[in-house]
Write an enzyme that holds these catalytic residues in place. Structure first.
Site, PDB file in Angstrom:
ATOM      1  N   HIS A 193       0.829  -1.202   0.000  1.00 29.29           N
ATOM      2  CA  HIS A 193       0.000   0.000   0.000  1.00 29.29           C
ATOM      3  C   HIS A 193       0.867   1.258   0.000  1.00 29.29           C
ATOM      4  O   HIS A 193       0.569   2.233  -0.698  1.00 29.29           O
ATOM      5  CB  HIS A 193      -0.917  -0.006   1.225  1.00 29.29           C
ATOM      6  CG  HIS A 193      -2.047  -0.974   1.136  1.00 29.29           C
ATOM      7  ND1 HIS A 193      -1.854  -2.333   1.167  1.00 29.29           N
ATOM      8  CD2 HIS A 193      -3.382  -0.777   1.017  1.00 29.29           C
ATOM      9  CE1 HIS A 193      -3.022  -2.940   1.086  1.00 29.29           C
ATOM     10  NE2 HIS A 193      -3.970  -2.026   0.990  1.00 29.29           N
ATOM     11  N   HIS A 235       1.918  -4.285   9.061  1.00 28.98           N
ATOM     12  CA  HIS A 235       3.284  -3.945   8.655  1.00 28.98           C
ATOM     13  C   HIS A 235       4.009  -3.251   9.801  1.00 28.98           C
ATOM     14  O   HIS A 235       3.385  -2.662  10.698  1.00 28.98           O
ATOM     15  CB  HIS A 235       3.277  -3.022   7.431  1.00 28.98           C
ATOM     16  CG  HIS A 235       2.687  -3.639   6.205  1.00 28.98           C
ATOM     17  ND1 HIS A 235       3.389  -4.500   5.388  1.00 28.98           N
ATOM     18  CD2 HIS A 235       1.444  -3.527   5.663  1.00 28.98           C
ATOM     19  CE1 HIS A 235       2.607  -4.886   4.385  1.00 28.98           C
ATOM     20  NE2 HIS A 235       1.428  -4.309   4.535  1.00 28.98           N
TER      21      HIS A 235
END
Length: 271
Positions: A193, A235
Site C-alpha cells: 500500500h 506492517h
C-alpha cells in the site's frame, strides 16, 4: 644419636595418622597410581588413534568451531546496531498497532482504518484506470492512463517479488484480506500500500494540474494510507518507510520507460 632414634620411633608409633586405617588417606596406594597411569596412557593412545582416524575435514571443522563461537559471543558493531534498530522497530510497531484486533485500544475504529486502506489497494485502482481508459476520448488522456496502468502493474509485480524474497511477517498475526491475496500482498516487507500510494501521488503531482490544497491533500492521503497499515498490525514502520522509497523508485522507472502516444494507441487497438 642412639638415644634420639628410639625417641623418633616412639613419636611415630604414637602418631595417629601413621595407623593403617589412615595411611590410605595420606598416601595413595601404589596400585591405584599404577592403574591411573595405565588408564591415562590408554586414553592418550586411544585419543591419538582417534585423531589419526579422523578425516582432515573434521579436524579443520573442529579447529574452526571455537572461532565461530567467539564470533557469536563477540558480534560486530554493525550486527549490534542492526539488531538494536530491529528491536526498536518491532517494539514501536507493536505499540502503534492500536487497531490490530477488536480487543485493542482503538479496536472500534478498525473498520474505518480498513476502509482507508482499501483506497490504496491495487485492484480498485487498476479497475478504475481501465474504466477511465475506455471512456477517454483524447490522445493525451489515453497516454497518461496507459502509463498509469503500466505503473500499477509494475508495482504489483515488484512488490510481490520483493515480499517473496524477504518473507518478513508483520508485528501481529493478522490474516491478509481477499484483495491482498489478489495482489499477492501477503508478507510485510515492503508494504504494498505504501509503495502504491507513493507512486500514485508522485504520478498525479507530475502529470495532473492540481491546486495547492489538492496537492497537500494528496500527500496527506498517501501518508495516512501508509501508516494505517501499521495501525492494523499488518506492517512494521520500516516496511512502510521502505514502501515509500520503492514507490518513488517505481515512479522514476515508469518515467524512464514512458510510452509515447503512438505506442499507447497501438496497444489500445490490439486490446
Amino acid at each position: 644419636m642412639p638415644a634420639s632414634q628410639p625417641r623418633s620411633r616412639a613419636r611415630d608409633r604414637n602418631n595417629v595418622l601413621n595407623r593403617a586405617e589412615f595411611l590410605s588417606l595420606n598416601q595413595p596406594l601404589k596400585g591405584n597410581q599404577e592403574n591411573k597411569s595405565s588408564g591415562r596412557k590408554q586414553s592418550g593412545q586411544a585419543g591419538a588413534a582417534g585423531a589419526q582416524n579422523t578425516n582432515p575435514k573434521e579436524r579443520r571443522q573442529s579447529q574452526q568451531l571455537p572461532e565461530e563461537d567467539c564470533m557469536q559471543l563477540n558480534p560486530s558493531f554493525k550486527g549490534i546496531a542492526f539488531n538494536s534498530l530491529l528491536a526498536i522497530d518491532i517494539c514501536m510497531s507493536k505499540r502503534l498497532g492500536v487497531c490490530a484486533n477488536r480487543a485493542s485500544s482503538w479496536g472500534g475504529a478498525r473498520s474505518m482504518i480498513n476502509l482507508l486502506g482499501i483506497t490504496g489497494h491495487g485492484i480498485p485502482w487498476i479497475a478504475g484506470t481501465l474504466i477511465c481508459l475506455v471512456k477517454s476520448s483524447t490522445l493525451a488522456g489515453q497516454e497518461v492512463l496507459m502509463n498509469l496502468l503500466l505503473a500499477l502493474l509494475l508495482d504489483i509485480m515488484i512488490v510481490a517479488g520483493l515480499q517473496k524474497l524477504a518473507k518478513r511477517k508483520g508485528p501481529y498475526d493478522v490474516n491478509p484480506g481477499l484483495l491482498d491475496y489478489l495482489t499477492m500482498d501477503t508478507y510485510a516487507f515492503p508494504a504494498g500500500h505504501a509503495s502504491r500510494v507513493a507512486m500514485l501521488s508522485k504520478f498525479f503531482l507530475n502529470h495532473l494540474v492540481l491546486a495547492i490544497p489538492l496537492r497537500i491533500l494528496l500527500v496527506l492521503w498517501a501518508l495516512c494510507v501508509g501508516f494505517s497499515r501499521v495501525m492494523i498490525g499488518r506492517h512494521h514502520i520500516t516496511d512502510v518507510l521502505s514502501g515509500f522509497v520503492f514507490g518513488y523508485l517505481q515512479f522514476r522507472l515508469v518515467e524512464l520507460i514512458w510510452m509515447s502516444s503512438n505506442t499507447c494507441q497501438m496497444l489500445i487497438s490490439i486490446w
